[in-house]
Design an enzyme around this catalytic site. Structure first.
Site, mmCIF file in Angstrom:
data_model
loop_
_atom_site.group_PDB
_atom_site.id
_atom_site.type_symbol
_atom_site.label_atom_id
_atom_site.label_comp_id
_atom_site.label_asym_id
_atom_site.label_seq_id
_atom_site.Cartn_x
_atom_site.Cartn_y
_atom_site.Cartn_z
ATOM 1 N N HIS A 37 0.842 -1.206 0.000
ATOM 2 C CA HIS A 37 0.000 0.000 0.000
ATOM 3 C C HIS A 37 0.878 1.258 0.000
ATOM 4 C CE1 HIS A 37 -2.687 -2.905 2.329
ATOM 5 N NE2 HIS A 37 -3.455 -2.581 1.317
ATOM 6 N N ILE A 178 4.584 -5.602 -4.491
ATOM 7 C CA ILE A 178 5.680 -5.627 -3.512
ATOM 8 C C ILE A 178 5.614 -6.969 -2.783
ATOM 9 C CG2 ILE A 178 6.714 -4.454 -1.516
ATOM 10 C CD1 ILE A 178 6.653 -2.738 -4.102
ATOM 11 N N ARG A 189 -4.196 -9.983 4.289
ATOM 12 C CA ARG A 189 -4.642 -11.311 4.745
ATOM 13 C C ARG A 189 -3.472 -12.174 5.229
ATOM 14 N NH1 ARG A 189 -8.333 -10.347 0.574
ATOM 15 N NH2 ARG A 189 -10.512 -10.438 1.218
HETATM 16 P P1 AMP Z 1 -6.482 -3.659 -0.370
HETATM 17 O O1 AMP Z 1 -6.286 -2.895 0.891
HETATM 18 O O2 AMP Z 1 -6.054 -5.090 -0.283
HETATM 19 O O3 AMP Z 1 -7.860 -3.469 -0.957
HETATM 20 O O4 AMP Z 1 -5.475 -3.023 -1.421
HETATM 21 C C1 AMP Z 1 -5.483 -1.654 -1.713
HETATM 22 C C2 AMP Z 1 -4.585 -1.404 -2.903
HETATM 23 O O5 AMP Z 1 -3.250 -1.824 -2.591
HETATM 24 C C3 AMP Z 1 -5.011 -2.201 -4.158
HETATM 25 O O6 AMP Z 1 -4.829 -1.387 -5.309
HETATM 26 C C4 AMP Z 1 -4.060 -3.353 -4.134
HETATM 27 O O7 AMP Z 1 -3.840 -3.930 -5.395
HETATM 28 C C5 AMP Z 1 -2.790 -2.703 -3.599
HETATM 29 N N1 AMP Z 1 -1.890 -3.711 -3.066
HETATM 30 C C6 AMP Z 1 -2.201 -4.688 -2.180
HETATM 31 N N2 AMP Z 1 -1.126 -5.478 -1.948
HETATM 32 C C7 AMP Z 1 -0.117 -4.996 -2.728
HETATM 33 C C8 AMP Z 1 1.238 -5.384 -2.954
HETATM 34 N N3 AMP Z 1 1.777 -6.429 -2.340
HETATM 35 N N4 AMP Z 1 1.970 -4.645 -3.812
HETATM 36 C C9 AMP Z 1 1.435 -3.584 -4.443
HETATM 37 N N5 AMP Z 1 0.168 -3.167 -4.278
HETATM 38 C C10 AMP Z 1 -0.611 -3.861 -3.436
#
Ligand code: AMP
Length: 280
Positions: A37, A178, A189
């Site tokens: 994030h 990442i 998760r």
């Molecule tokens: P989430 O909180 O899981 O809904 O993710 C919010 C944003 O962060 C989304 O655009 C995800 O694709 C991105 N995101 C989540 N994990 C990663 C990661 N490991 N690397 C890059 N972006 C990520």
């Protein structure tokens, strides 16, 4: 860094700040933030934009109630990390701020094929819920760019389609996944994995690497099947191991050696569902 809970307040604040600082870079999240994030926040910052990050666990995109209830929350830590990463504004709405008229879909987003495969197939209704929250957030924040992680590859394509459907002027910026040192894609998760599961989870990345290294022109079925067996033998319950056209997400049975592809995996380790992908 400014914190807002009310949509009307953040909208007014952004409208005033826009006049001084120009463009808004928006990073939507569900919290329990990690380096993945924060990399999106940094990329928006480097683009010289006023950076807005939202933290909202969107109930209607969970097709599994248990997954929603157990979704990790680390709010205080999230706020500290955002401040350090150079975020300007955080939006942490309660549910009625996002859904003032309740959860009923005003309409169905015509996502077509994109919603019938992979995450769309295994998580019915998920992308409709994603579209509802993202449309609402785009309306409130009105960004020039929305920063998304490649980690959720299909979601990036869905949001791009949503933007086209609703005629928003926001542009998507897709940022690299990442990973932890052992290759596991960072994910909120992952906090739910116990020590044994956490060390096993890196097998998903190994599977992507296995396919990338083994892919040849011609039929792909055997390679996909071996990858699936590898994960199953390691104790995963596999939803899919697929190879798709990286532009359209059409599933591929054969490869001509030229078409850009994406390998996608979704699998459960006990009750935690993990997804990852790799471009070829
Ligand atoms: P989430 O909180 O899981 O809904 O993710 C919010 C944003 O962060 C989304 O655009 C995800 O694709 C991105 N995101 C989540 N994990 C990663 C990661 N490991 N690397 C890059 N972006 C990520």
């Amino acid at each position: 860094m400014k914190l807002f809970k009310k949509a009307a307040d953040i909208r007014d604040f952004i409208a005033a700040r826009k006049k001084e600082r120009g463009k808004i870079g928006f990073v939507p999240t569900m919290g329990a933030l990690h380096e993945g994030h924060l990399s999106l926040v940094r990329q928006a910052r480097e683009a010289g934009e006023l950076v807005v990050c939202s933290i909202f666990v969107n109930p209607i995109q969970f097709n599994d109630q248990d997954d929603f209830e157990k979704y990790p929350s680390t709010l205080e830590q999230d706020i500290n990390q955002l401040e350090q990463a150079g975020c300007d504004i955080v939006f942490m709405p309660a549910i009625p701020e996002i859904y003032p008229n309740g959860y009923r879909h005003p309409h169905v987003y015509p996502l077509g094929y994109l919603e019938t495969v992979l995450e769309g197939k295994y998580r019915p209704g998920h992308f409709q819920g994603v579209c509802m929250v993202v449309e609402r957030l785009l309306t409130v924040i009105d960004p020039a760019h929305i920063y998304l992680g490649q980690k959720d590859f299909q979601q990036c394509l869905v949001i791009r389609e949503l933007i086209r459907l609703i005629g928003s002027k926001a542009e998507t910026v897709i940022c690299p996944t990442i990973r932890e040192k052992d290759g596991l894609a960072m994910s909120s998760r992952n906090l739910r994995l116990n020590i044994a599961e956490r060390s096993m989870a890196a097998r998903i990345y190994e599977t992507l690497e296995f396919i990338r290294a083994g892919i040849r022109t011609g039929y792909l079925q055997d390679l996909k099947e071996r990858a699936r067996q590898y994960l199953t033998a390691a104790g995963f319950r596999v939803d899919y191991v697929e190879i798709a056209d990286a532009d359209t997400l059409e599933l591929q049975e054969e490869w001509d050696g030229r078409k850009p592809l994406v390998i996608l995996v979704a699998a459960f380790l006990h009750e935690v569902r993990l997804i990852d992908n790799m471009l070829i």
